[in-house]
Write an enzyme that holds these catalytic residues in place. Structure first.
Site, short mmCIF file in Angstrom:
data_model
loop_
_atom_site.label_atom_id
_atom_site.label_comp_id
_atom_site.label_asym_id
_atom_site.label_seq_id
_atom_site.Cartn_x
_atom_site.Cartn_y
_atom_site.Cartn_z
N ASP A 103 0.89 -1.16 0.00
CA ASP A 103 0.00 0.00 0.00
C ASP A 103 0.93 1.23 0.00
OD1 ASP A 103 -2.29 1.70 0.49
OD2 ASP A 103 -1.69 1.75 2.60
N ASP A 155 -0.13 5.06 0.97
CA ASP A 155 -0.39 6.03 2.04
C ASP A 155 -0.30 5.36 3.41
OD1 ASP A 155 -0.94 8.10 0.19
OD2 ASP A 155 -3.02 7.44 -0.02
C1 BG6 Z 1 -5.96 5.96 0.34
C2 BG6 Z 1 -5.98 6.80 1.59
O1 BG6 Z 1 -4.67 5.48 0.12
O2 BG6 Z 1 -6.38 6.72 -0.81
C3 BG6 Z 1 -7.37 7.41 1.76
O3 BG6 Z 1 -5.66 6.00 2.71
C4 BG6 Z 1 -7.78 8.16 0.49
O4 BG6 Z 1 -7.36 8.27 2.87
C5 BG6 Z 1 -7.69 7.23 -0.70
O5 BG6 Z 1 -9.11 8.65 0.61
C6 BG6 Z 1 -8.10 7.88 -2.03
O6 BG6 Z 1 -7.15 8.85 -2.36
P1 BG6 Z 1 -7.32 9.88 -3.56
O7 BG6 Z 1 -5.94 10.45 -3.71
O8 BG6 Z 1 -7.75 9.11 -4.77
O9 BG6 Z 1 -8.34 10.88 -3.15
MG MG Z 2 -2.71 3.11 3.72
#
Ligand code: BG6
Ligand code: MG
Length: 213
Positions: free
Chosen positions: A10, A12
Site C-alpha cells: 500500500d 499512504d
Molecule cells: C488511500 C488513503 O490510500 O487513498 C485514503 O488512505 C484516500 O485516505 C484514498 O481517501 C483515495 O485517495 P485519492 O488520492 O484518490 O483521493
Molecule cells: Mg494506507
C-alpha cells in the site's frame, strides 16, 4: 530465502505519510459544509477511497446531497489535496521504506503497489521511487475499493504471481481485510490491537524483515 514470490505494498501510511495531507484537505472541505472534522474521524478514512470517504463525512450533515454535488465536493477536496502534495519530495519517504523495497528487489521477488489513491502515480513521482515497482495498479480501473480484494488480486495477476505466494503490506484495517480476502499473507504496519486480521504487525517498515514472514 523468502517463501513469497511478490510483495504488494500500500502507499499512504506505509511508504509515505500522506494521511496528514488527506486530513487537512478533508477538514477544509468538511468545514465548508458545516461538518465537524477531527483527527479521530480521519482515522476511519484510512484506506477508504475518495467518494467512500466523502459519504462517511457527509453522513453527519443535516442536508442531503445529489450525486452531482458529491462529485463536485470530491473534486474540490482533491484540488486541496493536490496543492498539498505538490511540494512532496524524497524527504517524505517513511523510515525503512526504500530499504524494504531494495531488499525485496535484491531477493529477486516482484514488487507491486496497490493503492486506491488516484494520486498514487503523482506521489510516487514526487518521492522519486516509481521505477522501484514492477506494477502499479491504476486506481481508476478498480470498481470496488478496500476492503474488497479486487485491487490486491489485480496486482497479483499483473505480476504473474498466485495470491498465496504474495505478501501484502498495509496500515489500514480495510486494507488488511482486502489482503486477507485476496488469500494473501498480511503484514500490518501499526498496532496489533487495531490490525487484528493481520498475520504479523510491525511498527514501521524500519522493522521489515522479509525472511521472517
Ligand atoms: C488511500 C488513503 O490510500 O487513498 C485514503 O488512505 C484516500 O485516505 C484514498 O481517501 C483515495 O485517495 P485519492 O488520492 O484518490 O483521493
Ligand atoms: Mg494506507
Amino acid at each position: 530465502m523468502s517463501r513469497f514470490k511478490a510483495v504488494i505494498f500500500d502507499l499512504d501510511g506505509v511508504i509515505t505519510d500522506t494521511a496528514h495531507y488527506h486530513y487537512l484537505a478533508w477538514k477544509r472541505l468538511a468545514e465548508s459544509q458545516g461538518v465537524h472534522f477531527d483527527h479521530a474521524f480521519n482515522e476511519n478514512l484510512k484506506g477508504i477511497d475518495r467518494l467512500g470517504s466523502l459519504d462517511l463525512i457527509l453522513a453527519s450533515s443535516k442536508r442531503a446531497y445529489t450525486r452531482e454535488e458529491k462529485l463536485a465536493l470530491a473534486d474540490e477536496k482533491n484540488l486541496h489535496y493536490q496543492e498539498l502534495i505538490a511540494t512532496m519530495s524524497a524527504a517524505d519517504l517513511l523510515p525503512g521504506a526504500v530499504r524494504a523495497l531494495d531488499t525485496v528487489r535484491a531477493r529477486g521477488l516482484r514488487i507491486g503497489l496497490a493503492s486506491v489513491s488516484k494520486n498514487a502515480f503523482t506521489v510516487l513521482g514526487r518521492l522519486g521511487i516509481t521505477d522501484k515497482f514492477d506494477y502499479v495498479v491504476d486506481a481508476a480501473t478498480i470498481a470496488r475499493g478496500k476492503p474488497d480484494p479486487e485491487i490486491f488480486l489485480k496486482a497479483a495477476r499483473e505480476l504473474g504471481v498466485a495470491p498465496e505466494d504474495c505478501l501484502g503490506v498495509e496500515d489500514a484495517v480495510a486494507g488488511v481485510a482486502s489482503i486477507k480476502s485476496a488469500g494473501m499473507f498480511a503484514l500490518g504496519i501499526g498496532h496489533p490491537f487495531v490490525l487484528t486480521q493481520a498475520d504479523v504487525v510491525i511498527t514501521s517498515l524500519s522493522d521489515f524483515n522479509l525472511e521472517s514472514y
